[in-house]
Design a protein around this motif. Structure first.
Motif, PDB file in Angstrom:
ATOM      1  N   SER A  41      -8.458  10.194  12.117  1.00  0.00           N
ATOM      2  CA  SER A  41      -8.014   9.166  11.176  1.00  0.00           C
ATOM      3  C   SER A  41      -7.087   9.800  10.146  1.00  0.00           C
ATOM      4  N   ASP A  42      -6.396   8.947   9.352  1.00  0.00           N
ATOM      5  CA  ASP A  42      -5.498   9.526   8.353  1.00  0.00           C
ATOM      6  C   ASP A  42      -6.111   9.466   6.956  1.00  0.00           C
ATOM      7  N   SER A  43      -5.403  10.068   5.992  1.00  0.00           N
ATOM      8  CA  SER A  43      -5.977  10.245   4.658  1.00  0.00           C
ATOM      9  C   SER A  43      -6.111   8.930   3.875  1.00  0.00           C
ATOM     10  N   THR A 129      -5.978  -0.200  12.865  1.00  0.00           N
ATOM     11  CA  THR A 129      -6.252  -0.839  11.570  1.00  0.00           C
ATOM     12  C   THR A 129      -5.011  -1.400  10.888  1.00  0.00           C
ATOM     13  N   SER A 130      -3.810  -1.121  11.423  1.00  0.00           N
ATOM     14  CA  SER A 130      -2.610  -1.763  10.851  1.00  0.00           C
ATOM     15  C   SER A 130      -2.237  -2.924  11.766  1.00  0.00           C
ATOM     16  N   LEU A 131      -1.456  -3.874  11.244  1.00  0.00           N
ATOM     17  CA  LEU A 131      -1.072  -5.019  12.081  1.00  0.00           C
ATOM     18  C   LEU A 131      -0.240  -4.542  13.264  1.00  0.00           C
ATOM     19  N   VAL A 135      -1.290  -5.309  17.158  1.00  0.00           N
ATOM     20  CA  VAL A 135      -0.552  -6.197  18.065  1.00  0.00           C
ATOM     21  C   VAL A 135       0.282  -5.425  19.088  1.00  0.00           C
ATOM     22  N   ASP A 136       0.440  -4.119  18.888  1.00  0.00           N
ATOM     23  CA  ASP A 136       1.396  -3.421  19.733  1.00  0.00           C
ATOM     24  C   ASP A 136       0.920  -2.037  20.177  1.00  0.00           C
ATOM     25  N   SER A 137       0.896  -1.062  19.249  1.00  0.00           N
ATOM     26  CA  SER A 137       0.810   0.330  19.696  1.00  0.00           C
ATOM     27  C   SER A 137      -0.529   0.727  20.319  1.00  0.00           C
ATOM     28  N   GLY A 150      14.208  13.469  17.033  1.00  0.00           N
ATOM     29  CA  GLY A 150      14.038  12.039  17.267  1.00  0.00           C
ATOM     30  C   GLY A 150      12.583  11.641  17.416  1.00  0.00           C
ATOM     31  N   LYS A 151      12.350  10.313  17.328  1.00  0.00           N
ATOM     32  CA  LYS A 151      10.982   9.789  17.366  1.00  0.00           C
ATOM     33  C   LYS A 151      10.447   9.710  18.801  1.00  0.00           C
ATOM     34  N   ASN A 152       9.168   9.945  18.939  1.00  0.00           N
ATOM     35  CA  ASN A 152       8.444   9.755  20.206  1.00  0.00           C
ATOM     36  C   ASN A 152       9.078  10.483  21.391  1.00  0.00           C
ATOM     37  N   ASN A 171      -7.264  -6.577   5.466  1.00  0.00           N
ATOM     38  CA  ASN A 171      -7.404  -6.918   4.031  1.00  0.00           C
ATOM     39  C   ASN A 171      -7.051  -5.755   3.119  1.00  0.00           C
ATOM     40  N   THR A 172      -7.141  -4.529   3.638  1.00  0.00           N
ATOM     41  CA  THR A 172      -6.798  -3.382   2.780  1.00  0.00           C
ATOM     42  C   THR A 172      -5.419  -2.803   3.125  1.00  0.00           C
ATOM     43  N   LEU A 173      -4.765  -3.381   4.130  1.00  0.00           N
ATOM     44  CA  LEU A 173      -3.444  -2.876   4.533  1.00  0.00           C
ATOM     45  C   LEU A 173      -2.403  -3.288   3.486  1.00  0.00           C
ATOM     46  N   PRO A 174      -1.632  -2.342   2.936  1.00  0.00           N
ATOM     47  CA  PRO A 174      -0.616  -2.742   1.949  1.00  0.00           C
ATOM     48  C   PRO A 174       0.341  -3.786   2.534  1.00  0.00           C
ATOM     49  N   ASP A 175       0.770  -4.738   1.678  1.00  0.00           N
ATOM     50  CA  ASP A 175       1.615  -5.857   2.129  1.00  0.00           C
ATOM     51  C   ASP A 175       2.837  -5.394   2.911  1.00  0.00           C
ATOM     52  N   VAL A 176       3.431  -4.285   2.453  1.00  0.00           N
ATOM     53  CA  VAL A 176       4.651  -3.828   3.107  1.00  0.00           C
ATOM     54  C   VAL A 176       4.399  -3.543   4.593  1.00  0.00           C
ATOM     55  N   PHE A 177       3.199  -3.053   4.920  1.00  0.00           N
ATOM     56  CA  PHE A 177       2.897  -2.764   6.326  1.00  0.00           C
ATOM     57  C   PHE A 177       2.488  -4.029   7.083  1.00  0.00           C
ATOM     58  N   PHE A 178       1.943  -5.004   6.351  1.00  0.00           N
ATOM     59  CA  PHE A 178       1.635  -6.278   7.008  1.00  0.00           C
ATOM     60  C   PHE A 178       2.951  -6.946   7.433  1.00  0.00           C
TER      61      PHE A 178
HETATM   62  P1  NAD Z   1       0.870   4.180  10.237  1.00  0.00           P
HETATM   63  O1  NAD Z   1      -0.149   4.589  11.203  1.00  0.00           O
HETATM   64  O2  NAD Z   1       1.548   5.241   9.462  1.00  0.00           O
HETATM   65  O3  NAD Z   1       0.221   3.108   9.258  1.00  0.00           O
HETATM   66  C1  NAD Z   1       0.992   2.571   8.223  1.00  0.00           C
HETATM   67  C2  NAD Z   1       0.343   2.872   6.864  1.00  0.00           C
HETATM   68  O4  NAD Z   1      -0.750   1.995   6.685  1.00  0.00           O
HETATM   69  C3  NAD Z   1      -0.190   4.278   6.698  1.00  0.00           C
HETATM   70  O5  NAD Z   1       0.023   4.695   5.383  1.00  0.00           O
HETATM   71  C4  NAD Z   1      -1.688   4.100   6.949  1.00  0.00           C
HETATM   72  O6  NAD Z   1      -2.445   5.082   6.303  1.00  0.00           O
HETATM   73  C5  NAD Z   1      -1.919   2.745   6.373  1.00  0.00           C
HETATM   74  N1  NAD Z   1      -3.020   1.977   6.907  1.00  0.00           N
HETATM   75  C6  NAD Z   1      -3.238   1.663   8.205  1.00  0.00           C
HETATM   76  N2  NAD Z   1      -4.256   0.812   8.309  1.00  0.00           N
HETATM   77  C7  NAD Z   1      -4.704   0.587   7.057  1.00  0.00           C
HETATM   78  C8  NAD Z   1      -5.713  -0.225   6.507  1.00  0.00           C
HETATM   79  N3  NAD Z   1      -6.444  -1.049   7.258  1.00  0.00           N
HETATM   80  N4  NAD Z   1      -5.913  -0.189   5.180  1.00  0.00           N
HETATM   81  C9  NAD Z   1      -5.134   0.598   4.382  1.00  0.00           C
HETATM   82  N5  NAD Z   1      -4.145   1.350   4.817  1.00  0.00           N
HETATM   83  C10 NAD Z   1      -3.926   1.347   6.151  1.00  0.00           C
HETATM   84  O7  NAD Z   1       2.028   3.332  10.948  1.00  0.00           O
HETATM   85  P2  NAD Z   1       2.021   1.997  11.802  1.00  0.00           P
HETATM   86  O8  NAD Z   1       3.039   1.124  11.175  1.00  0.00           O
HETATM   87  O9  NAD Z   1       0.652   1.485  12.008  1.00  0.00           O
HETATM   88  O10 NAD Z   1       2.555   2.505  13.198  1.00  0.00           O
HETATM   89  C11 NAD Z   1       3.825   3.085  13.333  1.00  0.00           C
HETATM   90  C12 NAD Z   1       3.794   4.096  14.448  1.00  0.00           C
HETATM   91  O11 NAD Z   1       3.452   3.431  15.656  1.00  0.00           O
HETATM   92  C13 NAD Z   1       5.137   4.787  14.678  1.00  0.00           C
HETATM   93  O12 NAD Z   1       4.925   6.164  14.798  1.00  0.00           O
HETATM   94  C14 NAD Z   1       5.610   4.206  16.002  1.00  0.00           C
HETATM   95  O13 NAD Z   1       6.396   5.102  16.727  1.00  0.00           O
HETATM   96  C15 NAD Z   1       4.309   3.905  16.689  1.00  0.00           C
HETATM   97  N6  NAD Z   1       4.375   2.873  17.715  1.00  0.00           N
HETATM   98  C16 NAD Z   1       3.844   3.152  18.920  1.00  0.00           C
HETATM   99  C17 NAD Z   1       3.855   2.202  19.918  1.00  0.00           C
HETATM  100  C18 NAD Z   1       3.201   2.494  21.228  1.00  0.00           C
HETATM  101  O14 NAD Z   1       3.325   1.693  22.162  1.00  0.00           O
HETATM  102  N7  NAD Z   1       2.480   3.580  21.339  1.00  0.00           N
HETATM  103  C19 NAD Z   1       4.432   0.934  19.690  1.00  0.00           C
HETATM  104  C20 NAD Z   1       4.976   0.678  18.436  1.00  0.00           C
HETATM  105  C21 NAD Z   1       4.939   1.664  17.455  1.00  0.00           C
END
Ligand code: NAD
Ligand code: GLY
Length: 349
Positions: A41-43, A129-131, A135-137, A150-152, A171-178
């Motif tokens: 998991s991340d920090s 845990t992120s949207l 839905v995707d990764s 480059g990425k990936n 509910n805890t995911l920052p809006d920008v990531f939603f």
């Molecule tokens: P991320 O994992 O960095 O998450 C985004 C941020 O949200 C991070 O700061 C994380 O700590 C935080 N976070 C996540 N869930 C949280 C929660 N519930 N509450 C609070 N904070 C939370 O990035 P992402 O946008 O989830 O994913 C992007 C990555 O996914 C890229 O590296 C991209 O290349 C990859 N990706 C992979 C695929 C695939 O098919 N494997 C498809 C699309 C994207």
């Protein structure tokens, strides 16, 4: 609880249920003889959710340990994977043990890649845990890391044993990531589901998020089942991504999030394809209205010449041409192969 079955080389279920984090161990136990489970998991995510997953795993007989890395795309590199391998080794992980990815796409991609390669492959479970990850990764088995170039660029196809989606974590995911994740949600409506697109127009995505997640993963499941190794149809998941990646690159991976870049890329390309008669009239207007509704951009500060120049190194290029994904209309798309030598004429640059 909603369930989506994925029938790939290694089949698995995607379960969507509120507070499923507390039942992680219960759902994982019947799938494995594992004694040990490493939670990756991340920090940001670990302090909020790892205890619940750990408790559930331990209740179901797993010995657990936790590997935490600094949150963010900058961590998605081989040096973090090496630290992960060391953690696996020091915690006596064997070939029959299991890795549990708890976090966003960065966590899932890295934990999946480490699982794919450690001891030539061990099982892993995705708990996104992120949207974007929900839905995707987390679905489809693409795992990997970035290189400075480059990425990936380094990775493996390695399907998870199970995907557990807990919409409560949003509910805890920052809006920008939603909002970022909504860029991919709109993409699914565009390429495969007019009804999802219309639902997103009519309702507020957040209010119907379980349904939205279910529909997106069902679309991704269908596409991945037909083309697990990404040699054909799976390319449609890249709608908006060719220009999107170019915009991310032009912005030095700052300013625009990935989802924002995909949204702008989709809008720019659809305006062009509609003008050229390759997309039904009115499609572009519908797309732009929906993107605006969800505060996603429909343009960029760059000229077409700059954007197309930046697409030339795109990973999706096949030799001297690039596969663009164009909309026929909302809900239907197709692959349009464009030779790089024809860029000037096609884009009028
Ligand atoms: P991320 O994992 O960095 O998450 C985004 C941020 O949200 C991070 O700061 C994380 O700590 C935080 N976070 C996540 N869930 C949280 C929660 N519930 N509450 C609070 N904070 C939370 O990035 P992402 O946008 O989830 O994913 C992007 C990555 O996914 C890229 O590296 C991209 O290349 C990859 N990706 C992979 C695929 C695939 O098919 N494997 C498809 C699309 C994207
Ligand atoms: N996100 C693109 C794919 O899984 O193929």
């Amino acid at each position: 609880m909603r369930k989506v079955e994925v029938k790939t080389g290694r089949s698995y279920d995607i379960l969507i249920e509120h507070n499923i984090l507390d039942k992680a161990g219960e759902y994982i136990r019947p799938l494995t003889k594992a004694i040990r489970a490493v939670i990756v998991s991340d920090s940001n995510v670990a302090p909020i959710y790892s205890n619940r997953v750990k408790a559930s795993l331990e209740k179901n007989g797993f010995e657990t340990s936790l590997f935490v890395f600094e949150a963010g795309e900058a961590s998605k590199r081989l040096s973090t994977i090496e630290k992960m391998y060391t953690h696996f080794y020091e915690h006596d992980l064997t070939r029959t043990d299991i890795v549990v990815a708890l976090g966003g796409g960065v966590t899932g991609d890295m934990a999946g890649f480490a699982a794919a390669s450690y001891l030539r492959g061990i099982d892993f479970v995705q708990i996104p845990t992120s949207l974007l990850a929900q839905v995707d990764s987390s679905v489809g088995g693409k795992t990997g890391v970035d290189l400075p170039g480059g990425k990936n660029l380094v990775g493996a196809f390695w399907q998870p044993r199970l995907v557990l989606i807990d919409p409560e974590t949003l509910n805890t995911l920052p809006d920008v990531f939603f909002t970022d994740g909504l860029g991919e949600v709109v993409k699914y409506g565009c390429i495969r589901s007019r009804s999802l697109f219309e639902k997103l127009e009519r309702e507020n995505a957040r209010d119907i998020i379980d349904e939205v997640i279910y529909e997106c993963v069902s679309i991704k499941r269908d596409v991945v089942q037909n083309d697990e190794r990404d040699t054909g149809e799976r390319a449609i998941l890249n709608f908006g991504h060719t220009f999107g990646h170019a915009l991310e690159k032009l912005n030095n991976y700052t300013v625009l999030t990935h989802g924002e870049a995909v949204a702008a890329g989709a809008a720019i390309l659809t305006r062009i394809s509609e003008n050229k008669g390759l997309t039904e009239k009115g499609t572009s207007q519908c797309l732009e209205a929906l993107l605006k509704k969800y505060s996603l951009p429909t343009d960029s500060g760059f000229s077409l010449a700059e954007i197309t120049a930046a697409t030339r190194g795109d990973k999706k290029s096949t030799g001297k041409s690039i596969n663009f994904i164009l909309l026929k209309n909302i809900g239907e798309c197709y692959i349009y192969k464009l030779k790089i030598e024809d860029f000037g004429e096609f884009f009028g640059i």
